[in-house]
Design an enzyme around this catalytic site. Structure first.
Site, short mmCIF file in Angstrom:
data_model
loop_
_atom_site.label_atom_id
_atom_site.label_comp_id
_atom_site.label_asym_id
_atom_site.label_seq_id
_atom_site.Cartn_x
_atom_site.Cartn_y
_atom_site.Cartn_z
N CYS A 167 41.66 44.27 40.77
CA CYS A 167 40.69 43.45 40.04
C CYS A 167 40.90 43.70 38.54
O CYS A 167 41.88 44.32 38.15
CB CYS A 167 39.25 43.71 40.49
SG CYS A 167 38.64 45.37 40.13
N ASN A 190 39.05 47.63 37.78
CA ASN A 190 39.18 48.68 38.81
C ASN A 190 37.98 49.62 38.80
O ASN A 190 38.11 50.82 39.08
CB ASN A 190 40.51 49.45 38.64
CG ASN A 190 40.90 50.32 39.83
OD1 ASN A 190 41.66 51.27 39.68
ND2 ASN A 190 40.41 50.03 41.01
N ASP A 218 32.83 38.28 39.85
CA ASP A 218 32.77 39.55 39.14
C ASP A 218 31.30 39.97 38.95
O ASP A 218 30.54 39.27 38.29
CB ASP A 218 33.44 39.35 37.78
CG ASP A 218 33.56 40.64 37.01
OD1 ASP A 218 33.02 41.66 37.47
OD2 ASP A 218 34.21 40.61 35.95
N CYS A 227 34.66 47.96 39.75
CA CYS A 227 33.62 47.30 40.56
C CYS A 227 34.19 46.79 41.88
O CYS A 227 33.99 47.40 42.93
CB CYS A 227 32.99 46.14 39.79
SG CYS A 227 32.20 46.62 38.24
N ARG A 228 34.90 45.65 41.85
CA ARG A 228 35.31 45.01 43.10
C ARG A 228 36.39 45.77 43.85
O ARG A 228 36.26 46.01 45.05
CB ARG A 228 35.79 43.57 42.80
CG ARG A 228 34.67 42.67 42.33
CD ARG A 228 35.20 41.38 41.74
NE ARG A 228 35.90 41.62 40.47
CZ ARG A 228 36.52 40.69 39.76
NH1 ARG A 228 36.52 39.44 40.20
NH2 ARG A 228 37.10 40.98 38.62
N SER A 229 37.49 46.14 43.16
CA SER A 229 38.60 46.76 43.92
C SER A 229 38.27 48.18 44.41
O SER A 229 38.74 48.55 45.50
CB SER A 229 39.92 46.71 43.14
OG SER A 229 39.85 47.39 41.92
#
Ligand code: 4NP
Length: 159
Positions: free
Chosen positions: A11, A14, A127, A16-18
């Site tokens: 993401c 690196n 996001d 939050c999402r990933s």
């Protein structure tokens, strides 16, 4: 010899999402009896948060789902990742475009959208960085669906 499959979640930051995607995939693999069979990592296309722990809200969200991601540290996507990992799974279409631009011409890694693996009818994990806990929860549910899709593909030997 059976080779260990490698999956890299990517993401922007690196944080939050990933990291949530990495944590939930490791957990779902473990639950499916596939722990240790797949190498899982995550990385950023941006450089702003290199070396940082995941965002507190991502840590809290994962924790609510019984997953501890606090020890992860953000790192940058690098050229050798495209050979070191079989699948580079991108959180949204901007990340996908950026990652594909960076892929060395000779590299073998397959760069795809993470949600292609999820069965949910959308392309991007929104996001959550400028959002609130509900946005993190939505992102978690999407990356969890993708993680279950990865497990299913491994079970079916579709690699
Ligand atoms: P991520 O979220 O890509 O899911 O880790 C973001 C983290 C940081 C920023 C943007 C998105 N940022 O602009 O710093």
């Amino acid at each position: 010899m059976t080779r260990t499959l490698g999956v890299l979640m990517v993401c922007l930051g690196n944080i939050c999402r990933s990291p949530m995607a990495e944590g939930v995939l490791l957990a779902r693999l473990q639950e499916a009896g596939l722990g240790g069979k797949v190498r899982v990592d995550s990385a950023a296309t941006g450089r702003s948060h290199i070396g940082h722990a995941p965002d507190e809200r991502a840590i809290a969200c994962a924790k609510r789902h019984g997953i501890d991601i606090a020890a992860q540290r953000a790192r940058a996507l690098q050229a050798d990742d495209f050979d070191a990992f079989d699948f580079i799974l991108c959180a949204d279409r901007t990340i996908l475009h950026d990652a594909r631009m960076r892929k060395p011409r000779t590299a073998h890694g397959d760069v795809e959208l993470l949600l292609e693996w999820s069965g949910v009818g959308r392309k991007d994990v929104p996001d959550p960085y400028y959002g609130d806990a509900r946005d993190f929860e939505k992102a978690f549910k999407l990356v969890d669906a993708a993680a279950l899709g990865v497990v299913e593909r491994i079970r079916q030997g579709r690699f």
